[in-house]
Motif scaffolding. Structure first.
Motif, short mmCIF file in Angstrom:
data_model
loop_
_atom_site.label_atom_id
_atom_site.label_comp_id
_atom_site.label_asym_id
_atom_site.label_seq_id
_atom_site.Cartn_x
_atom_site.Cartn_y
_atom_site.Cartn_z
N ILE A 196 1.00 -1.26 0.09
CA ILE A 196 0.16 0.10 0.04
C ILE A 196 0.24 1.41 -0.02
N VAL A 197 0.29 2.44 -0.45
CA VAL A 197 1.73 3.59 -0.98
C VAL A 197 0.33 4.81 0.17
N LEU A 198 0.82 5.15 1.34
CA LEU A 198 0.52 6.32 2.11
C LEU A 198 1.08 7.68 1.60
N ASN A 199 0.26 8.16 1.20
CA ASN A 199 0.49 9.06 0.83
C ASN A 199 0.74 10.67 1.74
N HIS A 200 0.76 11.88 1.48
CA HIS A 200 1.67 12.47 1.77
C HIS A 200 0.08 13.36 2.10
N ASN A 201 0.46 13.77 4.15
CA ASN A 201 -0.70 14.99 4.83
C ASN A 201 -2.03 13.75 4.58
N GLU A 202 -1.57 12.87 5.10
CA GLU A 202 -2.60 11.92 4.85
C GLU A 202 -2.10 10.57 6.21
N TYR A 203 -3.63 10.75 6.83
CA TYR A 203 -3.75 10.64 8.59
C TYR A 203 -4.08 8.92 7.91
N TYR A 204 -3.65 8.13 8.89
CA TYR A 204 -3.56 6.42 9.23
C TYR A 204 -3.55 6.22 10.23
N ALA A 205 -4.01 4.55 10.24
CA ALA A 205 -3.77 3.77 11.58
C ALA A 205 -3.19 2.30 11.34
N ALA A 206 -2.22 1.55 12.08
CA ALA A 206 -2.19 0.08 11.29
C ALA A 206 -2.67 -0.97 12.69
N ARG A 207 -2.97 -1.48 12.07
CA ARG A 207 -2.75 -2.86 13.24
C ARG A 207 -2.27 -4.52 12.44
N GLY A 208 -1.53 -4.96 13.55
CA GLY A 208 -0.72 -5.85 12.61
C GLY A 208 -0.27 -6.90 14.46
N ASP A 209 0.73 -8.12 14.06
CA ASP A 209 0.16 -8.58 15.62
C ASP A 209 1.71 -9.29 15.77
N ASP A 210 2.20 -9.97 16.11
CA ASP A 210 3.73 -10.28 16.37
C ASP A 210 4.76 -10.84 15.07
N GLU A 211 3.34 -11.49 14.40
CA GLU A 211 3.99 -12.07 13.26
C GLU A 211 4.43 -11.23 11.94
N THR A 212 3.33 -10.06 12.13
CA THR A 212 3.62 -8.72 10.63
C THR A 212 4.87 -8.34 10.78
N ILE A 213 5.28 -8.93 9.49
CA ILE A 213 6.58 -8.28 9.17
C ILE A 213 6.80 -7.57 7.52
N VAL A 214 7.13 -6.06 7.82
CA VAL A 214 7.12 -5.42 6.65
C VAL A 214 7.83 -4.44 5.99
N VAL A 215 8.09 -5.07 5.25
CA VAL A 215 9.05 -3.34 4.31
C VAL A 215 8.60 -2.37 4.33
N ARG A 216 9.07 -1.00 4.90
CA ARG A 216 8.77 -0.07 4.53
C ARG A 216 9.88 1.41 3.90
N LEU A 217 9.29 1.99 2.84
CA LEU A 217 10.55 3.02 2.68
C LEU A 217 9.26 3.83 2.93
N HIS A 218 10.18 4.75 3.14
CA HIS A 218 9.41 6.25 3.34
C HIS A 218 10.56 7.35 2.48
N MET A 219 9.63 8.00 2.33
CA MET A 219 10.73 9.21 1.31
C MET A 219 9.96 10.61 0.86
N THR A 220 11.03 11.33 1.90
CA THR A 220 10.21 13.10 2.01
C THR A 220 9.65 13.74 0.87
N SER A 221 8.38 14.22 1.74
CA SER A 221 7.68 14.99 0.58
C SER A 221 8.51 16.11 -0.48
N PRO A 222 9.88 16.74 -0.04
CA PRO A 222 10.74 17.82 -0.18
C PRO A 222 11.71 17.04 -1.11
N PHE A 223 12.08 15.45 -0.80
CA PHE A 223 12.79 15.02 -1.73
C PHE A 223 12.24 14.78 -3.03
#
Length: 779
Positions: free
Chosen positions: A52-79
């Motif tokens: 999933i792609v989360l956009n700039h200035n977008e509110y979100y929440a997340a629920r996982g568990d101890d088994e959840t493994i995620v690759v997280r890529l974050h890029m700043t808005s100015p960049f």
């Protein structure tokens, strides 16, 4: 070049993320377990392989568990905005398990590049940083090309002006100056209060906060790599004082510049923003098992190439707006093989069986029946019952064709007839008596005989008429059902035949059908290179057919038409005939002309076609279905797709055909491209003719369907592209050709779809590509 703090990629275990605003663009890619993302009014349940792609200035929440493994890529808005000027005007709409059909390739590429970033970060080789940034820029390219949607503000207006883009670019360039909100407001002819509100609404950050982040980002390299003191670094990066710099740095990074510098020098640590206390996430180390899994994502996308940016077009196909239906045209197909004895060759028999089974071929076209080498010479013998027969080869060939339920379409040439006219007619009569006796009246009475003389002829029309009538009377004397017709050289430009062939008008009552040729290569001058000179060929075959029908109608001659020999534009050389992929052009012409003619001719293969011409130059005025070694040429697959159409045509446009049949629907998309074939050797020119379509289908019967998708283009089904991949100056052998033949097929993919009465999908069509979609309702 991006700095390490412009982007960050890591493996995380996400148990819980409290509602928070996403600053920048973030991609979450689940590689193990489950993750629920709350975004807006929707919950998105992600499992392994989803992203999933989360956009700039977008509110979100997340629920996982101890088994959840995620690759997280974050890029700043100015960049991101520094590389993509329209960043703040668009959002990226990408949830992998809810995307429209057709975007699977793009999702596979996103997975691949995320995996490559993680793998490169783990190995830490001398080229790791280059590999990471290369993959990240590919991700940014995919997002901006294929997943962007215009951003809608709270008031419902879209971000459509370039003001914010212009301002953010200026901040990137002048961050080290004492630039103020008032300076920008005056420059943009706006009030300070309006610009302040508007800037925060679009970017999610206040003006000063955005400028400060840019300045902080640029200060990091100075802290890590220079010996300048804090005061000098503050001044260099636009801060009003060292105190202001220190306060801003600590608020953003959670530590002072001096502490950051010390940590960077001792442990090479990267600055990180502190997480909210209610957020339960933790970075996890990469294990060998995870690396293997990431490598599989990279391997799975090896055959998926990045689609070059193409003109985006939305296309709506509505069933309700097209209430009239059209029957799928069904002309007889004639397969030319040259002399009758060629039907005894093993490869020709293989091709005939394939053409009969898959292309509904009904007739086999032959030439030189009497004057060729199929009929053996008479032998003198003292036997009471001769054991040798001049019809031995002919009988074997005709018996094989009769077994396949294939009839004969025989070309009778004037010049061959009058070489020794009495003997020719004697042999023809004997042959007809023989085949009537051996193969039966019912079979022979279905044969067609075509009288032929080229358009360039010095023979007077009365002489041509005399010989035709003599042939017609002889053949009809055996059975009136035998079809006897004549070839008519018709000029598309003059819209009439040449004078020598006008005898057919006077003899129309004795003619059962009219045959003609249409080769649009004759309509252009290949010595010219201007592309506009080739537009005249766009509908040449159909235009000539309709003009011939109109000419005959004016003379009150109503006869079936048979297009015996024809071609699309080829470039008139073997080389361009291979580089200029023509699948969609052939399909479009076949479908259009099939509604106008009773018969359509093709040559069986390249070998027999070129052997028949007996010339040093290669003629390209006909279409062959097979190449050497039984390789299938584009004409085979184009005709196969036409024959696959079922039911009735319920919608039809220049670039699509939609049918409905008892079990569902069929949709054919065409990217028909007309240009000088000499340009087909320029890859950049061909890329400019690719198309990206967002197709919306209105009026389908809602339900569950199995969707079969065939893709046919120069990389999927084109014989020559595979042929050249194995190019060797030492020649070819059977093993290499078998591989080419097996590899040169349109690709097939199958998916299960829940289709509503308003359903959409994406399609990416290469130059002259055919995409064939078959929607089969499930029971």
């Amino acid at each position: 070049m991006g700095k390490k703090d412009d982007y960050k990629i890591q493996l995380e275990n996400i148990a819980h993320v409290a509602p928070t605003m996403n600053a920048g663009t973030t991609i979450l890619f689940v590689i193990h377990g489950k993750l629920v993302i709350e975004k807006g009014r929707h919950d998105f349940s992600l499992v392994k392989n989803d992203l999933i792609v989360l956009n700039h200035n977008e509110y979100y929440a997340a629920r996982g568990d101890d088994e959840t493994i995620v690759v997280r890529l974050h890029m700043t808005s100015p960049f991101f905005a520094s590389y993509y000027a329209d960043y703040f005007q668009f959002a990226f709409d990408c949830v992998s398990n809810t995307i429209d059909t057709g975007r699977e390739r793009m999702i596979a590429l996103l997975r691949k590049y995320l995996a490559e970033m993680m793998i490169a970060q783990s190995y830490k080789t001398e080229s790791s940083q280059l590999e990471i940034q290369s993959a990240m820029f590919q991700i940014m390219l995919l997002l901006t090309r294929f997943f962007k949607k215009e951003l809608v503000l709270k008031e419902g207006a879209t971000v459509h002006d370039t003001r914010i883009t212009r301002i953010t670019q200026q901040l990137e360039q002048r961050f080290d100056e004492q630039i103020t909100l008032q300076d920008i407001a005056e420059q943009e002819f706006l009030s300070v209060s309006y610009l302040s509100r508007y800037f925060k609404k679009v970017t999610g950050l206040g003006f000063l906060q955005y400028l400060t982040q840019i300045r902080l980002k640029h200060s990091l390299d100075d802290l890590r790599a220079s010996s300048a003191n804090i005061s000098q670094i503050a001044q260099k990066n636009g801060f009003s004082s060292p105190k202001n710099f220190t306060t801003s740095f600590k608020a953003y990074y959670g530590k002072t510049p001096a502490t950051y510098r010390q940590e960077a020098l001792t442990s090479q640590a990267s600055p990180e923003k502190t997480e909210a206390a209610s957020t339960q996430t933790k970075q996890i180390a990469q294990s060998p098992d995870i690396l293997v899994q990431l490598a599989q994502y990279r391997q799975a996308a090896e055959q998926v190439s990045l689609v070059d940016e193409a003109p985006f077009e939305k296309k709506v196909i509505s069933l309700s707006a097209n209430k009239a239906t059209t029957a799928i045209p069904d002309p007889l197909h004639i397969l030319m093989i040259g002399e009758l004895k060629e039907a005894l060759k093993e490869n020709v028999q293989t091709q005939l069986m394939l053409a009969k089974a898959e292309l509904r071929v009904r007739y086999v076209g032959i030439r030189h029946l009497i004057g060729g080498t199929t009929l053996l010479p008479d032998k003198e013998t003292d036997e009471k019952l001769p054991t040798s027969s001049p019809y031995a080869n002919a009988d074997l060939a005709i018996a094989y064709l009769q077994k396949l339920d294939l009839r004969l379409f025989i070309r009778m040439e004037y010049q061959e007839t009058i070489a020794n006219e009495p003997l020719y007619f004697q042999k023809l009569e004997q042959f007809m008596r023989h085949v009537m006796q051996v193969f039966g009246r019912g079979f022979v009475s279905s044969w067609h005989f075509m009288y032929f003389e080229p358009h360039r002829t010095a023979v007077p029309k009365k002489e041509l008429q005399r010989v035709y009538l003599k042939l017609q009377q002889l053949l009809k004397s055996f059975d009136a059902r035998i079809q006897v017709g004549s070839y008519l050289p018709f000029s598309e430009r003059r819209e009439m035949p040449l004078p020598s062939h006008e005898w057919m008008v006077e003899t129309a009552d004795a003619i059962d059908f009219v045959a003609f040729n249409a080769n649009q290569n004759e309509a252009v001058d290949f010595s010219k290179s201007a592309n506009e000179d080739f537009f005249v060929t766009q509908d040449y075959v159909l235009s000539k057919t309709k003009k011939l029908k109109q000419y005959l109608k004016q003379l009150q001659i109503d006869k079936p038409l048979i297009l015996a020999n024809w071609n699309t534009l080829t470039g008139n050389t073997r080389y361009t005939n291979g580089t200029f992929f023509r699948g969609a052009l052939i399909f479009q012409t076949v479908l259009a002309v099939s509604s106008e003619v009773a018969g359509l001719g093709f040559w069986i293969n390249t070998e027999l076609y070129e052997e028949e011409l007996r010339e040093h130059t290669i003629r390209l005025d006909g279409l062959e279905l097979f190449h050497f070694f039984n390789g299938r040429r584009p004409a085979f697959y184009a005709l196969q797709f036409k024959e696959r159409l079922r039911g009735e045509i319920i919608a039809h446009g220049e670039d699509f055909v939609l049918t409905a049949f008892e079990d569902g629907y069929q949709l054919v998309l065409l990217n028909c491209t007309h240009f000088n074939p000499l340009y087909s050797v320029e890859d950049s020119f061909l890329r400019a003719h690719r198309k990206e379509w967002h197709i919306r289908l209105h009026g389908f019967l809602a339900g569950h369907y199995q969707l079969r998708t065939f893709q046919f283009d120069r990389d999927n089904g084109a014989l020559y592209s595979k042929y050249w991949e194995l190019n060797s100056k030492y020649g070819w052998d059977q093993e290499m050709m078998n591989y080419v033949v097996q590899a040169s097929r349109p690709t097939l993919s199958v998916s299960d779809e829940a289709i509503s009465d308003d359903w959409s999908f994406y399609a990416y069509l290469d130059m002259n590509a055919i995409h064939f979609y078959e929607f089969r309702r499930t029971i």
